[in-house]
Design a protein around this motif. Sequence first.
Motif, PDB file in Angstrom:
ATOM      1  N   VAL A 154      35.614 -44.204   6.818  1.00 50.41           N
ATOM      2  CA  VAL A 154      34.379 -43.560   7.303  1.00 50.41           C
ATOM      3  C   VAL A 154      33.744 -44.454   8.375  1.00 50.41           C
ATOM      4  CG1 VAL A 154      32.022 -42.869   6.695  1.00 50.41           C
ATOM      5  CG2 VAL A 154      33.915 -42.261   5.176  1.00 50.41           C
ATOM      6  N   ASP A 155      33.709 -45.766   8.101  1.00 50.21           N
ATOM      7  CA  ASP A 155      33.117 -46.696   9.084  1.00 50.21           C
ATOM      8  C   ASP A 155      33.875 -46.649  10.415  1.00 50.21           C
ATOM      9  OD1 ASP A 155      31.338 -47.440   7.136  1.00 50.21           O
ATOM     10  OD2 ASP A 155      32.245 -49.385   6.715  1.00 50.21           O
ATOM     11  N   ILE A 156      35.208 -46.647  10.314  1.00 50.91           N
ATOM     12  CA  ILE A 156      36.024 -46.654  11.545  1.00 50.91           C
ATOM     13  C   ILE A 156      35.824 -45.348  12.316  1.00 50.91           C
ATOM     14  CG2 ILE A 156      38.381 -46.743  12.469  1.00 50.91           C
ATOM     15  CD1 ILE A 156      39.132 -48.386   9.879  1.00 50.91           C
ATOM     16  N   ALA A 157      35.922 -44.219  11.608  1.00 53.41           N
ATOM     17  CA  ALA A 157      35.778 -42.915  12.275  1.00 53.41           C
ATOM     18  C   ALA A 157      34.368 -42.765  12.857  1.00 53.41           C
ATOM     19  CB  ALA A 157      36.092 -41.787  11.290  1.00 53.41           C
ATOM     20  N   THR A 158      33.382 -43.328  12.169  1.00 54.69           N
ATOM     21  CA  THR A 158      32.001 -43.263  12.670  1.00 54.69           C
ATOM     22  C   THR A 158      31.871 -44.054  13.964  1.00 54.69           C
ATOM     23  OG1 THR A 158      31.155 -43.064  10.428  1.00 54.69           O
ATOM     24  CG2 THR A 158      29.577 -43.775  12.099  1.00 54.69           C
ATOM     25  N   GLU A 159      32.516 -45.213  13.983  1.00 57.54           N
ATOM     26  CA  GLU A 159      32.474 -46.022  15.214  1.00 57.54           C
ATOM     27  C   GLU A 159      33.121 -45.266  16.377  1.00 57.54           C
ATOM     28  OE1 GLU A 159      33.074 -50.166  15.369  1.00 57.54           O
ATOM     29  OE2 GLU A 159      32.814 -49.884  17.543  1.00 57.54           O
ATOM     30  N   VAL A 160      34.205 -44.550  16.078  1.00 57.28           N
ATOM     31  CA  VAL A 160      34.867 -43.747  17.128  1.00 57.28           C
ATOM     32  C   VAL A 160      33.881 -42.702  17.659  1.00 57.28           C
ATOM     33  CG1 VAL A 160      36.698 -42.050  17.580  1.00 57.28           C
ATOM     34  CG2 VAL A 160      37.200 -44.077  16.201  1.00 57.28           C
ATOM     35  N   ILE A 161      33.224 -41.992  16.744  1.00 59.13           N
ATOM     36  CA  ILE A 161      32.284 -40.931  17.160  1.00 59.13           C
ATOM     37  C   ILE A 161      31.115 -41.549  17.951  1.00 59.13           C
ATOM     38  CG2 ILE A 161      30.724 -39.105  16.343  1.00 59.13           C
ATOM     39  CD1 ILE A 161      32.676 -38.699  13.981  1.00 59.13           C
ATOM     40  N   ASP A 162      30.642 -42.702  17.495  1.00 60.63           N
ATOM     41  CA  ASP A 162      29.559 -43.392  18.232  1.00 60.63           C
ATOM     42  C   ASP A 162      29.972 -43.661  19.676  1.00 60.63           C
ATOM     43  OD1 ASP A 162      28.050 -43.490  15.957  1.00 60.63           O
ATOM     44  OD2 ASP A 162      28.351 -45.626  15.561  1.00 60.63           O
ATOM     45  N   ARG A 163      31.174 -44.220  19.820  1.00 66.74           N
ATOM     46  CA  ARG A 163      31.624 -44.604  21.161  1.00 66.74           C
ATOM     47  C   ARG A 163      31.898 -43.369  22.020  1.00 66.74           C
ATOM     48  NH1 ARG A 163      32.814 -49.984  21.897  1.00 66.74           N
ATOM     49  NH2 ARG A 163      32.458 -51.192  19.999  1.00 66.74           N
ATOM     50  N   ILE A 164      32.386 -42.306  21.385  1.00 68.32           N
ATOM     51  CA  ILE A 164      32.651 -41.059  22.115  1.00 68.32           C
ATOM     52  C   ILE A 164      31.336 -40.473  22.650  1.00 68.32           C
ATOM     53  CG2 ILE A 164      33.241 -38.620  21.653  1.00 68.32           C
ATOM     54  CD1 ILE A 164      35.678 -40.366  22.248  1.00 68.32           C
ATOM     55  N   HIS A 165      30.257 -40.674  21.901  1.00 66.01           N
ATOM     56  CA  HIS A 165      28.954 -40.148  22.301  1.00 66.01           C
ATOM     57  C   HIS A 165      28.552 -40.593  23.711  1.00 66.01           C
ATOM     58  CE1 HIS A 165      27.143 -38.382  18.609  1.00 66.01           C
ATOM     59  NE2 HIS A 165      26.329 -37.868  19.509  1.00 66.01           N
ATOM     60  N   THR A 166      28.724 -41.897  23.971  1.00 64.69           N
ATOM     61  CA  THR A 166      28.210 -42.393  25.255  1.00 64.69           C
ATOM     62  C   THR A 166      29.029 -41.837  26.414  1.00 64.69           C
ATOM     63  OG1 THR A 166      29.513 -44.419  25.112  1.00 64.69           O
ATOM     64  CG2 THR A 166      27.284 -44.512  24.230  1.00 64.69           C
ATOM     65  N   THR A 167      30.343 -41.758  26.226  1.00 67.06           N
ATOM     66  CA  THR A 167      31.161 -41.247  27.343  1.00 67.06           C
ATOM     67  C   THR A 167      30.971 -39.738  27.489  1.00 67.06           C
ATOM     68  OG1 THR A 167      33.420 -40.927  28.154  1.00 67.06           O
ATOM     69  CG2 THR A 167      33.236 -41.547  25.871  1.00 67.06           C
ATOM     70  N   ALA A 168      30.783 -39.031  26.342  1.00 67.74           N
ATOM     71  CA  ALA A 168      30.519 -37.580  26.415  1.00 67.74           C
ATOM     72  C   ALA A 168      29.224 -37.333  27.187  1.00 67.74           C
ATOM     73  CB  ALA A 168      30.409 -37.007  25.004  1.00 67.74           C
ATOM     74  N   GLY A 169      28.201 -38.137  26.890  1.00 68.56           N
ATOM     75  CA  GLY A 169      26.897 -37.977  27.555  1.00 68.56           C
ATOM     76  C   GLY A 169      26.995 -38.244  29.044  1.00 68.56           C
ATOM     77  N   SER A 170      27.699 -39.326  29.408  1.00 68.43           N
ATOM     78  CA  SER A 170      27.799 -39.683  30.832  1.00 68.43           C
ATOM     79  C   SER A 170      28.462 -38.578  31.650  1.00 68.43           C
ATOM     80  CB  SER A 170      28.636 -40.960  31.004  1.00 68.43           C
ATOM     81  OG  SER A 170      28.125 -41.988  30.210  1.00 68.43           O
TER      82      SER A 170
END
Length: 358
Positions: A154-170
């Motif tokens: 869960v921690d690893i997948a959450t980190e992936v989603i967190d990091r995806i957020h910034t590039t998705a937003g940009s």
Amino acid sequence: MKRRVGILTSGGDCPGLNATLRGVAKALYERMDDDVEIIGILNGYQGLIDGDWRVMEPREFSGILTVGGTILGTKRTPFKLMRVVGDDKVDKVAAMKKNYKEMKLDCLLCLGGNGTHKTANLLAQEGLNIIGLPKTIDNDIYGTDVTFGFHTAVDIATEVIDRIHTTAGSHSRCMVVEIMGNKAGWLTLYSGIAGGADIILIPELPYTIENVCAAVEKRAKEGKAFSIIAVAEGVYDAEEARMKKKERAAKRAAAGERTATDRIARQIEEMTGCETRVCVPGHMQRGGSPSAYDRVLATRFGTYAAKLVAHEHYGVTVAMVNGHVTENPLEEIAGKSRLVPDGHGMLEVARSMGVCLG
Ligand code: F6P
């Protein structure tokens, strides 16, 4: 007479296997000192079939609390083939029983997921003294609220989603993140909520692409130009849900689809016009060091298993029920799995946050 305790890790690996081995071993040595000998069986049930084992030194269990994977090695040996005699002419069940006897085991501890527990139950029914320990990032073992490995994933997948957020937003994109879990959606549901995904699709709730696209468009209308879609690898849409398993597999094979993920991304782009990308973290979710939560859980489960050995209480698997470590009879849990039930509190939480569940 020294007590001889066999131990093996079977099925897909996950963080926390070594921490559990260590928990079992240290607690056994602490309780029984020189009166116990631990026999490590290599590469899961395959090692038990082949007679591939060695007596472990106590020092081998030191320094492994934080180490990912399994020092014993693991392998998938499908339960459905256990009674099938293959080209090698080996009767696997007979071979496992023979090697158990040759190793002079008093009991055997099997660390693994659903498949491992089915074989563990088979061996218990064949008269061997078996104790199971519940491992899987999928968190789908029946009768336990949690399995070790799950929260690290869960921690690893959450980190992936967190990091995806910034590039998705940009880039003002839709990002479809494929999370592991073929039948059970726990990992996608938990990491989706922890990572703030806008759409969460799990195998237990077949989706329609119209609902998914409507959620993307609603966000766009609210001025949110990007969306994060967390998709369990085992999801299927409402049409596929009506098909028989074989029919669905044939449809996927004809379309060259491994999972529904790429199709979902393509359809979102076609139907909403939002540029879309796919991210598949895959086995990274099973790699590396266990989280603090999983180290504690593994140690609790391991010490409980050592107590079961000391009391010669066999034919059971360790479990967590309402915050207490306990055990379940193998015959009661083998062959069942724990999926996200309709109306589960976490689904309600997701809906309350405006998350689209397909
Ligand atoms: O059971 C754990 C799991 O990671 C599942 O989530 C996934 O579907 C499967 O194992 C992948 O298996 P393998 O490691 O054999 O590719």
